[in-house]
Scaffold this motif. Structure first.
Motif, short mmCIF file in Angstrom:
data_model
loop_
_atom_site.label_atom_id
_atom_site.label_comp_id
_atom_site.label_asym_id
_atom_site.label_seq_id
_atom_site.Cartn_x
_atom_site.Cartn_y
_atom_site.Cartn_z
N TYR A 85 -7.67 -13.64 -7.96
CA TYR A 85 -6.68 -14.71 -7.86
C TYR A 85 -5.30 -14.20 -8.25
O TYR A 85 -4.29 -14.49 -7.59
N THR A 86 -5.26 -13.40 -9.33
CA THR A 86 -3.99 -12.81 -9.75
C THR A 86 -3.36 -12.00 -8.61
O THR A 86 -2.17 -12.11 -8.33
N ALA A 87 -4.21 -11.19 -7.95
CA ALA A 87 -3.71 -10.35 -6.85
C ALA A 87 -3.16 -11.21 -5.72
O ALA A 87 -2.10 -10.91 -5.14
N ALA A 88 -3.87 -12.31 -5.40
CA ALA A 88 -3.41 -13.20 -4.33
C ALA A 88 -2.10 -13.89 -4.70
O ALA A 88 -1.22 -14.07 -3.85
N ILE A 89 -1.97 -14.25 -5.96
CA ILE A 89 -0.73 -14.90 -6.43
C ILE A 89 0.46 -13.94 -6.28
O ILE A 89 1.52 -14.31 -5.77
N PHE A 90 0.28 -12.70 -6.71
CA PHE A 90 1.34 -11.69 -6.56
C PHE A 90 1.66 -11.45 -5.08
O PHE A 90 2.81 -11.31 -4.68
N THR A 91 0.61 -11.41 -4.25
CA THR A 91 0.78 -11.16 -2.81
C THR A 91 1.64 -12.24 -2.16
O THR A 91 2.61 -11.95 -1.44
N ALA A 92 1.28 -13.50 -2.43
CA ALA A 92 2.00 -14.60 -1.81
C ALA A 92 3.43 -14.70 -2.34
O ALA A 92 4.37 -14.95 -1.57
N ALA A 93 3.60 -14.49 -3.64
CA ALA A 93 4.94 -14.63 -4.24
C ALA A 93 5.90 -13.55 -3.77
O ALA A 93 7.11 -13.78 -3.68
N THR A 94 5.38 -12.36 -3.47
CA THR A 94 6.24 -11.25 -3.04
C THR A 94 6.27 -11.09 -1.52
O THR A 94 6.94 -10.20 -1.01
N ASN A 95 5.49 -11.94 -0.81
CA ASN A 95 5.37 -11.81 0.65
C ASN A 95 4.93 -10.40 1.05
O ASN A 95 5.45 -9.80 1.99
N ALA A 96 3.97 -9.88 0.30
CA ALA A 96 3.44 -8.55 0.59
C ALA A 96 2.78 -8.52 1.96
O ALA A 96 2.37 -9.55 2.51
N ALA A 97 2.68 -7.32 2.51
CA ALA A 97 2.11 -7.17 3.85
C ALA A 97 0.63 -7.54 3.87
O ALA A 97 0.12 -8.09 4.85
N CYS A 98 -0.08 -7.21 2.79
CA CYS A 98 -1.51 -7.52 2.70
C CYS A 98 -1.96 -7.36 1.25
O CYS A 98 -1.22 -6.83 0.41
N VAL A 99 -3.17 -7.81 0.98
CA VAL A 99 -3.79 -7.57 -0.32
C VAL A 99 -5.14 -6.91 -0.05
O VAL A 99 -5.89 -7.31 0.83
N GLU A 100 -5.43 -5.88 -0.84
CA GLU A 100 -6.70 -5.16 -0.72
C GLU A 100 -7.51 -5.40 -1.99
O GLU A 100 -7.04 -5.13 -3.09
N ILE A 101 -8.72 -5.90 -1.83
CA ILE A 101 -9.64 -6.12 -2.94
C ILE A 101 -10.62 -4.96 -2.95
O ILE A 101 -11.47 -4.85 -2.06
N TRP A 102 -10.47 -4.07 -3.94
CA TRP A 102 -11.32 -2.88 -4.03
C TRP A 102 -12.48 -3.16 -4.98
O TRP A 102 -12.28 -3.56 -6.12
N THR A 103 -13.70 -2.94 -4.47
CA THR A 103 -14.88 -3.26 -5.26
C THR A 103 -15.92 -2.15 -5.08
O THR A 103 -15.57 -1.03 -4.68
N ASP A 104 -17.19 -2.45 -5.35
CA ASP A 104 -18.22 -1.41 -5.25
C ASP A 104 -19.10 -1.57 -4.01
O ASP A 104 -20.15 -0.95 -3.91
N VAL A 105 -18.70 -2.44 -3.07
CA VAL A 105 -19.41 -2.57 -1.80
C VAL A 105 -18.42 -2.44 -0.66
O VAL A 105 -17.23 -2.69 -0.83
N THR A 106 -18.92 -2.05 0.50
CA THR A 106 -18.04 -1.83 1.65
C THR A 106 -17.81 -3.12 2.40
O THR A 106 -18.33 -3.34 3.48
N GLY A 107 -17.07 -4.01 1.79
CA GLY A 107 -16.71 -5.26 2.45
C GLY A 107 -17.68 -6.38 2.14
O GLY A 107 -18.65 -6.22 1.39
#
Length: 815
Positions: A208-230
């Motif tokens: 959620y934090t990442a999405a908030i930063f993404t929307a507030a800065t109008n970033a090109a995209c957000v990448e959620i890095w985890t331990d599974v391939t999608g």
């Protein structure tokens, strides 16, 4: 600008964090990035455990703090050169002292508020982000640490704070206007009230934090890095064949994450969806894999109707029922207000069209508070008997089918319910939104794994259908069956698209079960080392494993095993029986098995009961199903007796020929069942019943040719007595030879009259030319009134019997 978020498994230890830094370095070479990180794996749970332990007056919380401190200090020492460690080590020490001070206060007061929990829980992200930022800088990357807690503003609902987006967006925009760096490292999960008190965004809040930063800065995209391939079509821990979803829509992602998909935190989607910013799910440990793309519209809608399957465990259903609800407005409103007042989330709602009942699904942990609130809200109506006492059902789960392509697509619900029903999974409640994007089913918690695999097989695994076979009895026939299955597996896989696994094997003393399939190269050794138990324990283990598309195969002649069929059928486990005991028991028992098979849609097949591998029962059923009527059946149904009379010519004793038949595997374990005609009686009884007739064993006349004395005592006594009565058998043979006939033990059924017995068969008779151990059945029907329909072939032997059982197993997969 891009935003990257790394979860707890990605930053679990120094080795993993180095992989994260490598990804950061590659990204930073191309554009400015914001990196949001979770706490080290398991740390948030340890911090919360620390609080609870202290609140319980247990000073062992200090040892938990020491372990938390050790993990962070070790991470610093492994990641950062010794010359650059001191400031980071000092920071870790200071934060740990703060944690200890807070926990000491909790310990003294023996009180733990939500506000205090929020403060303690956020330390994990503060520590990990500071350490990672220092490690990034140590590798000469231009990086700044960002205090997310001061930028993201929430209300003061501690433990479940809501973001004030106006203040938050303004803070983030201002920060990035006045600060420059290639990389910004920010702790996830943490926030604060307008007065500066620490709050958190809920478990999984780093997304959620990442999405908030993404929307507030109008970033090109957000990448959620985890331990599974999608994101996967199902939880791979439950469904081994789960596949990565290439693309899905925001709505599909929210549905899947709401119903238990842990890859992404549900609120994450909302901020980026409003600005149509793409979300990528990537694997830290396989960074070159494509992963999953979440965007406005899924590119796979035209190809895939269903996107994925998800589940929520620990669900309770609460049903409010009563005739006093019908036609009276406001009951639903009062129910939901009562739950809302206790901050209880309603996950699923169903209501009968008569308005007589309304059912809601909630988290199991909320059931006591929910019950108390609803009872209080409807106390008067309950006292007046207008509303019944609440019905509470625990130990449930929700399994949800999700996909944008389901809208206006007929047959999805039917396919879902059929798949579950065929495997005996009872659906307790159903909910489907008007968008048709989700079909939710409430089932028993114990059935979740089975249900997920069944549904996944129905909607995603068009290549192979998995069949799990459990074999009871591994004597001569059972061993041949396993040998045939092993040999035929490639053909089944390549030509019939069936993955047939032998998941269990049992003899009278031991059993083995392996959900992944027993290695058939050396199953005998595995069984020797198996679990010591009787057949009942094996059967209980089959039911407890609850595997999809299960088939119980009885290759015994055991009465106890036959009595277990009703239990299996009632659990929608198919039964394939070589054992004739069940179908030749009293008619009521036979009929019950047929009814259970029909009621629970569980195949009950027993072709080998009559003619080993010959398709006798199947042919009889086909004749009846197609509208033909059987007038008469005439048959030689004992491969043993046919072998004996074809080989007995007086040069060897009758007992010796019978012994030869037993040694060659043609007889029942007790040859007297064959010689006395009882085995043939059973077979004729089964054919008559399959013809639709109500008949018992006592209704069959048996003209036995065996002297009564031969049928007494043990099997050894049986052979000794036959030797003593050899002249009797010679006389039978001589009488037939005198008439130019052969001796055949014939079973006949004509207009309800059933007879078995030895007959003289002349050369013109259809049964005359029957050699070796062959069986034959003549069906005289309306369509075959003069020239009968003849089924003829080997009616005994381990190989042919095993092949008949094998054919029934394959047949279960098609029913």
């Amino acid at each position: 600008m891009e935003v990257l978020k790394f979860g707890g498994s990605s930053v679990a230890n120094a080795n993993n964090i180095q992989k994260v830094i490598n990804i950061i370095q590659q990204k930073a070479n191309k554009q400015q990035i914001i990196v949001v990180v979770s706490a080290l794996s398991g740390i948030t749970d340890m911090l919360l455990q620390c609080c609870k332990t202290a609140a319980n007056g247990d000073d062992s919380y200090k040892s938990i703090i020491q372990e938390i401190e050790r993990r962070h200090l070790d991470t610093v020492r492994l990641l950062i050169d010794v010359t650059q460690q001191s400031s980071v080590l000092s920071y870790v020490k200071k934060q740990m002292n703060d944690i200890e001070d807070v926990c000491n206060g909790i310990y003294l007061l023996k009180e733990l508020s939500l506000r205090t929990k929020d403060r303690i829980a956020g330390y994990g992200e503060l520590l990990s982000s500071t350490i990672i930022c220092a490690a990034v800088k140590a590798q000469h990357i231009d990086a700044n640490w960002v205090d997310s807690g001061s930028l993201i503003i929430t209300n003061d609902h501690f433990g479940n704070a809501a973001v004030n987006f106006d203040s938050t967006n303004k803070n983030i925009e201002t920060y990035f206007q006045h600060n420059q760096a290639k990389v910004f490292i920010a702790p996830g999960f943490v926030a604060s009230t307008s007065s500066g008190l620490p709050t958190t965004l809920g478990r999984g809040g780093s997304d959620y934090t990442a999405a908030i930063f993404t929307a507030a800065t109008n970033a090109a995209c957000v990448e959620i890095w985890t331990d599974v391939t999608g994101m996967m079509t199902a939880d791979p821990r439950l469904v081994p064949n789960a596949k990565t979803i290439a693309t899905l829509s925001y709505q599909e992602a929210m549905e899947l994450s709401h119903f238990g998909a842990k890859v992404i935190y549900p609120p994450t989607i909302q901020p980026v969806m409003n600005k149509q910013i793409s979300v990528y799910i990537k694997n830290t440990f396989a960074p070159n894999e494509t992963g999953t793309l979440i965007q406005q519209n899924s590119n796979t809608q035209s190809e895939t109707i269903v996107t994925g399957i998800s589940s929520i465990n620990a669900i309770t259903l609460i049903s409010l029922e009563g005739s006093g609800m019908v036609g009276i407005p406001g009951f639903s409103k009062r129910l939901f207000e009562a739950l809302a007042a206790e901050k209880i989330n309603v996950i699923l709602i169903t209501q009968s069209s008569s308005e007589h009942a309304i059912c809601v699904g909630i988290n199991e942990a909320d059931v006591l508070a929910a019950t108390k609130a609803i009872d209080a809200a409807f106390e008067i109506e309950m006292l007046q008997k207008k509303i019944d006492p609440l019905v509470i059902e625990n130990n449930l789960a929700i399994v949800a089918l999700v996909g944008d392509g389901m809208k206006n697509h007929t047959g999805i619900s039917g396919k879902l319910f059929n798949a579950l029903g065929k495997n005996g999974i009872n659906i307790r409640a159903i909910a489907q939104g008007s968008s048709e994007r989700n079909i939710s089913t409430v089932i028993q918690k114990t059935d979740v794994k089975k249900a997920m695999n069944v549904i996944h097989e129905a909607f995603f695994e068009t290549v192979l259908k998995e069949i799990n076979v459990f074999i009871a009895g591994v004597g001569n026939v059972g061993s041949k069956l396993i040998e045939q299955i092993k040999k035929q597996q490639p053909f089944l896989r390549d030509q019939l698209r069936i993955k047939l696994k032998v998941a269990g094997i049992a003899n009278s003393k031991k059993y083995i079960i392996n959900e992944d399939g027993i290695a058939l190269d050396d199953w005998q050794t595995a069984l020797i080392n198996g679990t010591p138990a009787d057949i009942n324990e094996f059967n209980n283990a089959i039911i407890q494993h609850n595997l999809r598309n299960s088939v119980f195969v009885d290759v015994t002649a055991n009465n106890t095993v036959a009595t277990t069929y009703p239990t299996f059928l009632a659990k929608a486990i198919a039964v394939v029986a070589c054992n004739k005991v069940a179908c030749s028991a009293d008619y009521a028992s036979y009929k019950n098995l047929k009814l259970l098979s029909k009621e629970y849609n569980a195949p009950f097949l027993f072709e080998t009961n009559v003619g080993a591998g010959l398709p006798i029962i199947g042919t009889l059923n086909d004749l009846i199903s197609s509208g033909d009527k059987i007038h008469k059946m005439e048959a030689v149904l004992s491969g043993t007796l046919n072998f004996v009379f074809n080989n007995y010519d007086g040069t060897k004793s009758f007992a010796a020929v019978v012994k030869q038949a037993q040694l060659e595997g043609y007889t029942e374990p007790d040859p007297r069942l064959d010689l006395g005609g009882k085995d043939v009686m059973r077979k004729l009884l089964i054919l008559a019943r399959e013809n639709g007739d109500t008949i018992e064993m006592d209704d069959i006349a048996n003209h036995s040719f065996m002297p009564a004395a031969c049928m007494e005592g043990t099997v050894d006594d049986f052979y000794n007595s036959m030797e003593q009565h050899e002249q009797h058998f010679k006389n039978l043979l001589a009488e037939a030879n005198t008439q130019g006939c052969k001796l055949k033990f014939v079973a006949s059924y004509n207009q309800g009259k059933a007879i078995v017995g030895l007959q003289h068969i002349n050369p013109q008779h259809n049964l005359y030319h029957l050699y070796g151990k062959d069986n034959v059945v003549l069906f005289y029907t309306e369509r075959y009134p003069v020239q009968p329909l003849v089924i003829k072939g080997a009616g005994a032997g381990a190989d042919v019997t095993a092949s008949g059982i094998f054919a029934d197993i394959i047949r279960t997969s098609k029913l």
